[in-house]
Write an enzyme that holds these catalytic residues in place. Structure first.
Site, PDB file in Angstrom:
ATOM      1  N   CYS A  46       0.853  -1.192   0.000  1.00 40.87           N
ATOM      2  CA  CYS A  46       0.000   0.000   0.000  1.00 40.87           C
ATOM      3  C   CYS A  46       0.893   1.248   0.000  1.00 40.87           C
ATOM      4  O   CYS A  46       1.635   1.472  -0.940  1.00 40.87           O
ATOM      5  CB  CYS A  46      -0.949  -0.078   1.198  1.00 40.87           C
ATOM      6  N   ASP A 103      -8.985  -3.050  -7.868  1.00 41.78           N
ATOM      7  CA  ASP A 103      -8.546  -2.015  -6.931  1.00 41.78           C
ATOM      8  C   ASP A 103      -9.114  -0.663  -7.347  1.00 41.78           C
ATOM      9  O   ASP A 103      -8.678  -0.078  -8.342  1.00 41.78           O
ATOM     10  CB  ASP A 103      -7.018  -1.968  -6.899  1.00 41.78           C
ATOM     11  N   HIS A 118      -7.769  -3.873  -3.694  1.00 42.61           N
ATOM     12  CA  HIS A 118      -6.651  -3.298  -2.953  1.00 42.61           C
ATOM     13  C   HIS A 118      -6.402  -4.127  -1.694  1.00 42.61           C
ATOM     14  O   HIS A 118      -7.296  -4.753  -1.151  1.00 42.61           O
ATOM     15  CB  HIS A 118      -6.964  -1.847  -2.580  1.00 42.61           C
TER      16      HIS A 118
END
EC number: 3.1.1.45
Length: 271
Positions: free
Chosen positions: A147, A204, A236
């Site tokens: 991330c 995502d 995600h």
């Protein structure tokens, strides 16, 4: 049921899923340490195998927005079981504590946005230096991040010429710039020092496929040694086994690809 903080997870990461992976630590040595960096002492978590026959290959693990909470610590333990010295530094420690934020929007605006990329990259250099003094082989230096840390992984691959390999998990590739974040990964495609693997989710919503394709085109134009894998059914944070976003098949495949990438490009053992 334990709260996120009681179980070692950042409050903003709630609700927790029932798929949390907990790696046994009987074959490794793991714990917290302090790393001198830019006049400060930076907290960090590290893990390594109990048994080794010399300096260990090093993997720097770069946190998500939630800091070095239990998931990132478990990533370090998993890497230690694979024979690596894995280190996850607390890269927000000067600006604040992720555990003080109850939700993601407040965490992003109140803490994450205040952390300068230049400070982070310098801190990571000091992590590499610490590793070289604490049983790590500086000639086999690698990095992975998730991330927020995935984006930092791209940037670090263009920052440190000693880096041998990098794997970025669903890190932002394009977007707005700021004083603290003057470049995005797409801007440094021509400057990469190490082979880098990107692992992304086709579902995502925060990293659209147009962004991924833009990055691929930039990497091709730069003739960079890089590959981006997109998992069509994953969103995600698909490797985050503590969150509802976890997609086991994609996470397991990505993990194996990461290990293979490190094995292929991670450098030779020092004599």
């Amino acid at each position: 049921m334990a709260t996120t903080q009681q179980s070692g997870f950042a409050p903003a990461a709630s609700p927790l899923a029932s798929t949390i992976v907990q790696t046994p630590d009987d074959a490794i040595v793991a714990g917290f340490t302090s790393i001198p960096s830019q006049g400060d002492n930076m907290p960090a978590y590290h893990a390594r195998p109990k048994q080794s026959d010399g300096p260990l290959p090093v993997v720097i693990v770069v946190q998500e927005i939630f800091g070095v909470h239990e998931h990132i610590r478990d990533i370090c333990r998993r890497l230690a079981l694979e024979g690596y010295l894995a280190i996850a530094p607390e890269l927000y420690f000067r600006e604040g504590d992720p555990n003080d934020f109850a939700d993601i929007p407040t965490l992003l605006s109140g803490l994450v946005a205040k952390v300068p990329d230049s400070q982070v990259l310098a801190d990571l250099d000091h992590v590499a230096s610490w590793a070289s003094r604490n049983g790590g082989d500086v000639h086999r230096l690698m990095i992975t991040g998730f991330c927020w840390g995935g984006r930092i992984t791209w940037l670090y691959a263009a920052h440190n010429p000693q880096l041998k390999a990098a794997v970025a998990w669903y890190g932002k590739l394009t977007g707005d710039k700021s004083l603290n974040s003057p470049k995005q990964p797409v801007d440094i495609a021509t400057d990469l020092n190490a082979p880098i693997l990107g692992l992304y989710g086709g579902q995502d919503n925060s990293i659209p496929q147009e962004s991924v394709e833009t990055m691929r085109q930039a990497l091709r134009a730069a003739n960079a040694k890089a590959e981006i894998i997109v998992y069509p059914d994953a969103g995600h944070a698909f490797n985050a086994d503590y969150r509802p976003s976890y997609h086991a098949a994609s996470a397991e495949d990505g993990w194996q690809r990461m290990l293979e990438w490190f094995k292929q490009y991670g450098g030779k053992k020092s004599l």
